[in-house]
Write a protein that holds these residues in place. Structure first.
Motif, mmCIF file in Angstrom:
data_model
loop_
_atom_site.group_PDB
_atom_site.id
_atom_site.type_symbol
_atom_site.label_atom_id
_atom_site.label_comp_id
_atom_site.label_asym_id
_atom_site.label_seq_id
_atom_site.Cartn_x
_atom_site.Cartn_y
_atom_site.Cartn_z
ATOM 1 N N ARG A 1 68.006 50.585 111.062
ATOM 2 C CA ARG A 1 66.911 50.280 112.121
ATOM 3 C C ARG A 1 68.054 50.798 113.837
ATOM 4 O O ARG A 1 69.124 50.579 113.601
ATOM 5 N N ILE A 2 67.065 51.500 114.501
ATOM 6 C CA ILE A 2 67.904 51.890 115.313
ATOM 7 C C ILE A 2 68.008 51.165 116.852
ATOM 8 O O ILE A 2 66.616 50.004 116.433
ATOM 9 N N VAL A 3 68.776 50.759 117.576
ATOM 10 C CA VAL A 3 68.951 49.786 118.681
ATOM 11 C C VAL A 3 69.122 50.355 119.764
ATOM 12 O O VAL A 3 68.660 50.368 120.737
ATOM 13 N N GLY A 4 69.235 52.036 119.826
ATOM 14 C CA GLY A 4 69.258 52.494 120.747
ATOM 15 C C GLY A 4 69.955 53.971 120.534
ATOM 16 O O GLY A 4 69.939 54.951 119.883
ATOM 17 N N TYR A 5 70.054 54.653 121.591
ATOM 18 C CA TYR A 5 70.277 56.008 121.379
ATOM 19 C C TYR A 5 71.196 56.332 122.965
ATOM 20 O O TYR A 5 71.329 55.927 124.346
ATOM 21 N N LYS B 1 70.963 58.850 117.826
ATOM 22 C CA LYS B 1 70.375 57.344 117.536
ATOM 23 C C LYS B 1 71.721 57.014 116.735
ATOM 24 O O LYS B 1 72.618 56.846 116.426
ATOM 25 N N LEU B 2 71.253 55.100 117.909
ATOM 26 C CA LEU B 2 72.306 53.967 117.670
ATOM 27 C C LEU B 2 71.875 53.420 116.893
ATOM 28 O O LEU B 2 70.716 52.917 116.975
ATOM 29 N N GLU B 3 72.860 53.105 115.155
ATOM 30 C CA GLU B 3 71.670 51.933 114.510
ATOM 31 C C GLU B 3 73.226 51.284 113.543
ATOM 32 O O GLU B 3 74.329 51.353 113.519
ATOM 33 N N ARG C 1 65.122 56.016 103.591
ATOM 34 C CA ARG C 1 64.640 55.741 104.919
ATOM 35 C C ARG C 1 64.169 56.940 106.059
ATOM 36 O O ARG C 1 64.780 57.268 106.559
ATOM 37 N N GLU C 2 63.146 56.295 106.593
ATOM 38 C CA GLU C 2 62.439 56.596 107.680
ATOM 39 C C GLU C 2 63.035 56.047 109.100
ATOM 40 O O GLU C 2 63.603 54.796 109.056
ATOM 41 N N GLU C 3 63.079 56.825 110.036
ATOM 42 C CA GLU C 3 63.578 56.265 111.523
ATOM 43 C C GLU C 3 62.501 54.753 111.843
ATOM 44 O O GLU C 3 61.785 55.746 112.300
ATOM 45 N N ARG C 4 63.526 54.618 112.563
ATOM 46 C CA ARG C 4 62.973 53.232 113.115
ATOM 47 C C ARG C 4 63.487 52.187 113.331
ATOM 48 O O ARG C 4 64.589 52.055 113.000
ATOM 49 N N GLY C 5 62.899 51.251 114.551
ATOM 50 C CA GLY C 5 63.352 50.995 115.115
ATOM 51 C C GLY C 5 63.877 49.636 114.009
ATOM 52 O O GLY C 5 63.615 48.905 113.066
ATOM 53 N N VAL C 6 64.516 48.104 115.202
ATOM 54 C CA VAL C 6 64.165 46.995 114.594
ATOM 55 C C VAL C 6 63.108 45.650 115.152
ATOM 56 O O VAL C 6 62.895 46.936 116.314
ATOM 57 N N LEU D 1 80.978 43.109 98.764
ATOM 58 C CA LEU D 1 80.416 41.766 100.155
ATOM 59 C C LEU D 1 79.664 42.617 100.917
ATOM 60 O O LEU D 1 79.739 43.626 101.470
ATOM 61 N N GLU D 2 78.717 41.881 101.642
ATOM 62 C CA GLU D 2 78.350 42.521 102.623
ATOM 63 C C GLU D 2 78.887 42.896 103.929
ATOM 64 O O GLU D 2 79.615 42.033 104.237
ATOM 65 N N ALA D 3 78.529 43.973 104.289
ATOM 66 C CA ALA D 3 79.098 44.397 105.835
ATOM 67 C C ALA D 3 78.385 44.679 106.751
ATOM 68 O O ALA D 3 77.014 44.583 106.576
ATOM 69 N N HIS D 4 78.685 44.676 107.887
ATOM 70 C CA HIS D 4 78.176 44.957 109.132
ATOM 71 C C HIS D 4 78.064 46.349 109.486
ATOM 72 O O HIS D 4 79.232 46.076 110.081
ATOM 73 N N VAL D 5 77.377 46.613 110.156
ATOM 74 C CA VAL D 5 78.182 48.386 110.783
ATOM 75 C C VAL D 5 76.959 48.916 111.717
ATOM 76 O O VAL D 5 75.755 49.475 111.608
ATOM 77 N N LEU D 6 78.317 49.892 112.402
ATOM 78 C CA LEU D 6 77.198 50.410 113.574
ATOM 79 C C LEU D 6 76.991 52.006 112.774
ATOM 80 O O LEU D 6 78.421 52.488 112.618
ATOM 81 N N LEU D 7 75.994 52.571 113.021
ATOM 82 C CA LEU D 7 76.323 53.680 112.546
ATOM 83 C C LEU D 7 75.330 54.460 113.893
ATOM 84 O O LEU D 7 74.423 54.363 114.857
ATOM 85 N N ILE D 8 76.444 55.567 114.087
ATOM 86 C CA ILE D 8 75.628 57.124 114.821
ATOM 87 C C ILE D 8 75.942 57.933 114.746
ATOM 88 O O ILE D 8 76.854 58.740 114.256
ATOM 89 N N GLU D 9 74.477 58.846 114.639
ATOM 90 C CA GLU D 9 74.444 60.196 114.046
ATOM 91 C C GLU D 9 73.155 61.214 115.233
ATOM 92 O O GLU D 9 72.622 60.322 115.749
ATOM 93 N N PRO D 10 73.619 61.972 114.987
ATOM 94 C CA PRO D 10 72.039 63.282 115.593
ATOM 95 C C PRO D 10 70.803 62.047 115.003
ATOM 96 O O PRO D 10 70.267 61.994 114.132
ATOM 97 N N LYS D 11 69.549 62.243 115.856
ATOM 98 C CA LYS D 11 68.094 62.010 115.619
ATOM 99 C C LYS D 11 67.877 62.954 114.709
ATOM 100 O O LYS D 11 68.167 63.830 115.042
ATOM 101 N N GLY D 12 67.343 62.550 113.351
ATOM 102 C CA GLY D 12 66.424 63.725 112.736
ATOM 103 C C GLY D 12 67.742 63.244 111.931
ATOM 104 O O GLY D 12 67.321 63.863 110.597
ATOM 105 N N THR D 13 68.780 63.039 111.675
ATOM 106 C CA THR D 13 69.643 62.746 110.118
ATOM 107 C C THR D 13 69.102 61.666 109.068
ATOM 108 O O THR D 13 69.107 60.487 109.403
ATOM 109 N N VAL D 14 68.305 62.687 108.233
ATOM 110 C CA VAL D 14 68.475 62.002 107.023
ATOM 111 C C VAL D 14 69.659 60.575 106.526
ATOM 112 O O VAL D 14 70.798 60.957 105.988
ATOM 113 N N ASN D 15 68.556 59.641 106.056
ATOM 114 C CA ASN D 15 70.187 58.709 106.066
ATOM 115 C C ASN D 15 70.535 58.801 104.607
ATOM 116 O O ASN D 15 72.311 59.197 103.860
#
Lengths: 120, 120
Positions: free
Chosen positions: A21-25, A30-32, A115-120, A90-104
């Motif tokens: 989920r996108i949290v900022g730019y 995109k910052l996810e 997934r489609e790009e969308r915010g939290v 086990l579950e991990a929590h991760v920050l991802l950074i990629e150009p807008k439009g990058t397909v996961n």
């Protein structure tokens, strides 16, 4: 103007694994945040590097020739064009950074993890 | 291929405040760690947003109209062209992301806080 982003607060709103989920730019990036559980899908991004920073838990980024093991406060940038497959036993929590439009799922065939790009 | 980056290990190698060091790259962006103590200098970047993620400690990003208070796991992106001045009353450890070539003191006159780009 956007306010600060508390990453743990954003992650607390997510349920599904591998549902970024996108949290900022940052400019055209995109910052996810994402929760990882189990294995993702092998893929690569031909046009961009791929930034992973583990915030909590443990993430393995499988490459074709080795595994990169990441704990909290550790980051890895998968170079563009390099096949990789994240895995979290086990579950991990991760920050991802990629150009807008990058397909996961990158160049992998679109599937249930795409997934489609969308915010939290 | 570059290996993973442990941010705490990189920060442990730094002494000076406001002396950012490059630990990796994401396409044409530099990934930097920095220790912040005291007040930086008012400046802006006319060509880029400015990414701050606090890893430990507490950082105040002063804007002309308000302060943004960041603790561990909190990030803020200063929009391009917006004047800001980081301040840390106690030491904080911070991840910065900006395009390569971005001058740390932005449009402020070059001074004792202006740093060349270099690795840790």
């Amino acid at each position: 103007m956007d306010d600060k982003i508390n990453l743990a607060d954003k992650l607390a709103q997510l349920d599904d694994a591998y549902d970024p989920r996108i949290v900022g730019y940052l400019n055209d990036y995109k910052l996810e945040v994402v929760k990882t559980r189990g294995e993702f899908v092998w893929h690569k991004h031909d046009d961009t590097d791929d930034f992973f920073l583990v915030l909590s838990g443990h993430l393995t980024i499988q490459l074709r020739d080795r595994d990169v093991e990441l704990g909290p406060g550790e980051l890895f940038v998968v170079p563009k064009g390099v096949e990789h497959c994240p895995r979290a036993d086990l579950e991990a929590h991760v920050l991802l950074i990629e150009p807008k439009g990058t397909v996961n799922t990158g160049d992998a065939p679109p599937g249930e993890l795409t997934r489609e790009e969308r915010g939290v």
